[in-house]
Design an enzyme around this catalytic site. Structure first.
Site, short mmCIF file in Angstrom:
data_model
loop_
_atom_site.label_atom_id
_atom_site.label_comp_id
_atom_site.label_asym_id
_atom_site.label_seq_id
_atom_site.Cartn_x
_atom_site.Cartn_y
_atom_site.Cartn_z
N GLY A 80 -10.67 24.71 -4.11
CA GLY A 80 -9.32 24.19 -4.02
C GLY A 80 -9.27 22.76 -4.52
CB THR A 136 -0.92 0.02 1.24
OG1 THR A 136 -0.13 0.37 2.40
CG2 THR A 136 -1.57 -1.33 1.47
CB CYS A 137 0.21 4.86 -0.15
SG CYS A 137 -1.09 5.05 1.09
CG ASN A 138 0.70 5.06 4.71
OD1 ASN A 138 1.49 5.92 4.36
ND2 ASN A 138 -0.56 5.34 4.99
CB ILE A 152 -10.11 20.04 -1.60
CG1 ILE A 152 -10.22 21.39 -0.87
CG2 ILE A 152 -11.21 19.94 -2.66
CD1 ILE A 152 -11.54 21.61 -0.14
CD GLU A 155 -2.66 14.92 1.99
OE1 GLU A 155 -2.72 13.96 2.79
OE2 GLU A 155 -1.63 15.62 1.84
#
Length: 432
Positions: free
Chosen positions: A181, A49-51, A186, A184
């Site tokens: 906007g 995953t991204c983390n 938003i 991140e």
């Protein structure tokens, strides 16, 4: 074989390293195909995953896994953690439950763990050990989330704002939402709003192309920021998070919008620093303004609630780890038990067949029964008796103690052969 977890996450590696370590797109199935061909690696699964990037495997040699990682994703060694057996089980349970996530208790990770399990099964790297582990992990995560409030309250500014909007304008599918906007915050708000099936989503941004991209992802409508005031009155709910140095939504703008709306209430969330919405907007009748400070108080309360729930979830996981390891231990002893039972039934059937043949040949039943009894006794007791004699000669007290537990000595009953053998060993063994 031993269960291992090797990996890195947001706690051990910076973002750029996590990006380099990830297996995305076609890289994941190719990696699984490579793992399937490794020697002494029975099973494997990759969670990316991204983390976090984590390798779950059953192997006798963790160095094989480290070498494989170094070959496919070099330069990670100093950022890796390794867990074995019970620690590996505990880690997966914590990951699936959201206790190891950057956002404590987030639920998305459970779906990602399920995807990892499914991908490994599809590519033939999942066997009984990992399948049983992951399935149990899914049950533990469900149990923890059902019996605690680990994921009950939002813990980000954007998700908290959306939750307040849902409470104020329920259902959202009858509301128009304006996002100002495309950063991140938003983007996260847009994600939560689209999941809530908002009726109409307007996105205004200084760079129109970015507004169009975000709008296309969530079924919204893009607006140039220069047209913001023309559409302000259409919005029931406004989220604003830009990098503008001065407010872009003024008191007079909102006053005009409320007039057009015939005083129909507006809910405004200023998620920017410095502020996007003039503080005087909060003084207007029918305009309800929340700032980051207002939301942060709610977020901190939710975080505290999740931390308390996490303590209960950790206790649930510890109990489940023990149960799982006990189950593994029981499974490990099934094979010798099956062999013992097979030996007993095979011996019984063989001698019983011989006895029936002797009876059919006219041999006296009493002789046949006596021979059958002696045969069964000798056949069944010879292997353990021989093993115990060898154990006594080798001073293997562990096996002898196990036999004593299985066959405790009763009052008035003695095992002269076994006792004599043990005494002889004690007397003659120079190491004793």
């Amino acid at each position: 074989m031993t269960l291992w977890v090797l990996g890195l996450n947001h706690q051990t590696a910076p973002m750029e390293l996590r990006e380099r370590a990830s297996f995305v797109g076609d890289a994941l199935p190719r990696a699984l195909d490579s793992l399937r061909n490794l020697p002494n690696v029975n099973e494997a699964a990759l969670l990316s995953t991204c983390n976090r990037t984590e390798l779950y495997a059953e192997t006798t040699n963790a160095q094989i896994l480290l070498n494989w990682l170094e070959q496919h994703r070099p330069g990670l060694q100093n950022h890796l953690y390794q867990y074995r057996d019970a620690a590996a089980v505990r880690h997966l349970f914590r990951v699936a439950t959201g206790l190891d996530s950057m956002v404590l208790g987030e639920s998305q990770i459970l779906g990602q763990v399920k995807d990892s399990w499914s991908m490994a099964r599809t590519h033939g790297t999942l066997g009984n050990t990992l399948d049983r582990l992951f399935q149990h992990g899914f049950s533990v995560a469900k149990h923890a989330r059902t019996n605690t409030r680990i994921g009950a309250n939002p813990v980000s500014i954007a998700s908290t704002a959306v939750r307040l909007a849902q409470d104020a304008f329920s259902p959202l599918n009858e509301s128009t939402v304006l996002l100002i906007g495309t950063g991140e915050t938003i983007q996260l708000a847009a994600k939560h709003l689209s999941e809530g099936r908002v009726q109409r989503l307007l996105i205004a941004n200084r760079t129109h192309a970015k507004a169009q991209m975000l709008a296309s992802q969530h079924g919204g409508y893009a607006l140039p920021l220069t047209e913001l005031n023309l559409h302000l009155a259409e919005a029931d709910i406004i989220f604003s998070a830009t990098a503008a140095p001065t407010p872009i939504v003024t008191q007079s703008n909102v006053e005009s919008a409320l007039h057009i709306r015939k005083r129909k209430p507006m809910l405004l969330f200023d998620l920017a620093i410095p502020r996007d919405i003039e503080t005087e907007v909060g003084t207007l009748t029918d305009a309800y303004l929340y700032t980051i400070d207002d939301l942060e108080r709610a977020v901190e309360e939710n975080r505290r609630s999740r931390r308390e729930a996490a303590e209960t979830a950790e206790a649930i996981i510890e109990l489940q780890v023990k149960r799982y390891m006990d189950t593994l231990q029981a499974h490990a002893h099934q094979a010798p038990l099956r062999r013992l039972r097979t030996f007993g039934t095979t011996t019984r059937d063989e001698l019983l067949t011989r006895a029936r043949q002797q009876l059919a040949n006219g041999r006296p039943a009493e002789e046949v029964l006596e021979q059958l009894a002696h045969g069964l006794t000798n056949r069944l007791l010879h292997p353990p008796t021989a093993a115990l004699r060898e154990a006594a000669l080798a001073n293997n007290t562990e096996l002898v103690r196990a036999a004593e537990q299985l066959f405790p000595e009763k009052p008035g009953y003695h095992h002269p052969t076994l006792q004599t053998t043990i005494v002889k060993t004690d007397e003659t063994d120079p190491a004793s």
